[in-house]
Design a protein around this motif. Structure first.
Motif, short mmCIF file in Angstrom:
data_model
loop_
_atom_site.label_atom_id
_atom_site.label_comp_id
_atom_site.label_asym_id
_atom_site.label_seq_id
_atom_site.Cartn_x
_atom_site.Cartn_y
_atom_site.Cartn_z
N ILE A 7 -37.28 -12.81 82.94
CA ILE A 7 -37.76 -11.78 84.32
C ILE A 7 -39.23 -11.73 84.18
O ILE A 7 -39.82 -11.78 85.40
CB ILE A 7 -37.28 -10.49 83.84
CG1 ILE A 7 -35.47 -10.44 83.94
CG2 ILE A 7 -37.73 -9.24 84.73
CD1 ILE A 7 -34.74 -9.35 83.42
N PHE A 8 -39.82 -11.60 82.89
CA PHE A 8 -41.26 -11.52 82.96
C PHE A 8 -41.94 -12.73 83.31
O PHE A 8 -43.14 -12.80 83.77
CB PHE A 8 -41.75 -10.94 81.58
CG PHE A 8 -41.51 -9.48 81.40
CD1 PHE A 8 -42.35 -8.53 81.92
CD2 PHE A 8 -40.82 -8.80 80.57
CE1 PHE A 8 -42.47 -7.31 81.80
CE2 PHE A 8 -40.43 -7.66 80.33
CZ PHE A 8 -41.42 -6.71 81.14
N TRP A 9 -41.51 -13.93 83.23
CA TRP A 9 -41.93 -15.19 83.46
C TRP A 9 -42.02 -15.28 84.84
O TRP A 9 -43.04 -15.65 85.60
CB TRP A 9 -40.97 -16.13 82.94
CG TRP A 9 -41.61 -17.66 83.21
CD1 TRP A 9 -42.68 -18.13 83.44
CD2 TRP A 9 -40.71 -18.87 82.90
NE1 TRP A 9 -42.77 -19.48 83.45
CE2 TRP A 9 -41.33 -20.03 83.31
CE3 TRP A 9 -39.32 -19.18 82.90
CZ2 TRP A 9 -41.03 -21.55 83.40
CZ3 TRP A 9 -38.95 -20.43 83.02
CH2 TRP A 9 -39.67 -21.52 83.21
N ALA A 10 -40.77 -14.69 85.69
CA ALA A 10 -40.99 -14.92 86.84
C ALA A 10 -41.86 -13.75 87.62
O ALA A 10 -42.92 -14.17 88.72
CB ALA A 10 -39.50 -14.60 87.61
N PHE A 11 -41.96 -12.58 87.45
CA PHE A 11 -42.71 -11.77 87.85
C PHE A 11 -44.27 -12.00 87.46
O PHE A 11 -45.28 -11.84 88.34
CB PHE A 11 -42.20 -10.35 87.37
CG PHE A 11 -41.04 -9.94 87.84
CD1 PHE A 11 -40.44 -10.43 88.89
CD2 PHE A 11 -40.20 -8.89 87.28
CE1 PHE A 11 -39.33 -9.99 89.65
CE2 PHE A 11 -39.05 -8.38 87.96
CZ PHE A 11 -38.55 -9.10 88.93
N SER A 12 -44.66 -12.51 86.22
CA SER A 12 -45.93 -12.50 85.89
C SER A 12 -46.44 -13.92 86.70
O SER A 12 -47.81 -14.05 86.70
CB SER A 12 -46.34 -12.85 84.49
OG SER A 12 -45.47 -14.00 83.86
#
Length: 85
Positions: A21-26
């Protein structure tokens, strides 16, 4: 390669879901979140990769090995990066 579409191809109860999730959003990517019924087995995962042109994914090594055995090259042509963990 630039992040485009990241597949959340495992249960959100796994710690790797947070990383996905954080990979995609960041990185400004699109997070592909399948329905519970669309993500139950390897063939469903292959279909999700094809349908949504998933380019990046985090996946357990054992499942990735099974995915490679079942998929053909056309099934996985959109994939650019697979992180195993």
């Amino acid at each position: 390669p630039p992040l485009q579409k990241v597949g959340l191809l495992h249960s959100v109860s796994f710690d790797v879901a947070t990383a996905t999730i954080f990979w995609a959003f960041s990185e400004g990517g699109t997070l592909i979140i399948p329905s519970y019924t669309d993500n139950r087995d390897i063939s469903s995962t292959i279909q999700l990769i094809r349908t949504y042109d998933i380019t990046h994914m985090l996946y357990p090594p054992v499942l990735y090995q099974m995915l490679l055995l079942q998929a053909n090259s056309d099934d996985l042509k959109s994939l650019k990066v697979v992180s195993l963990g």
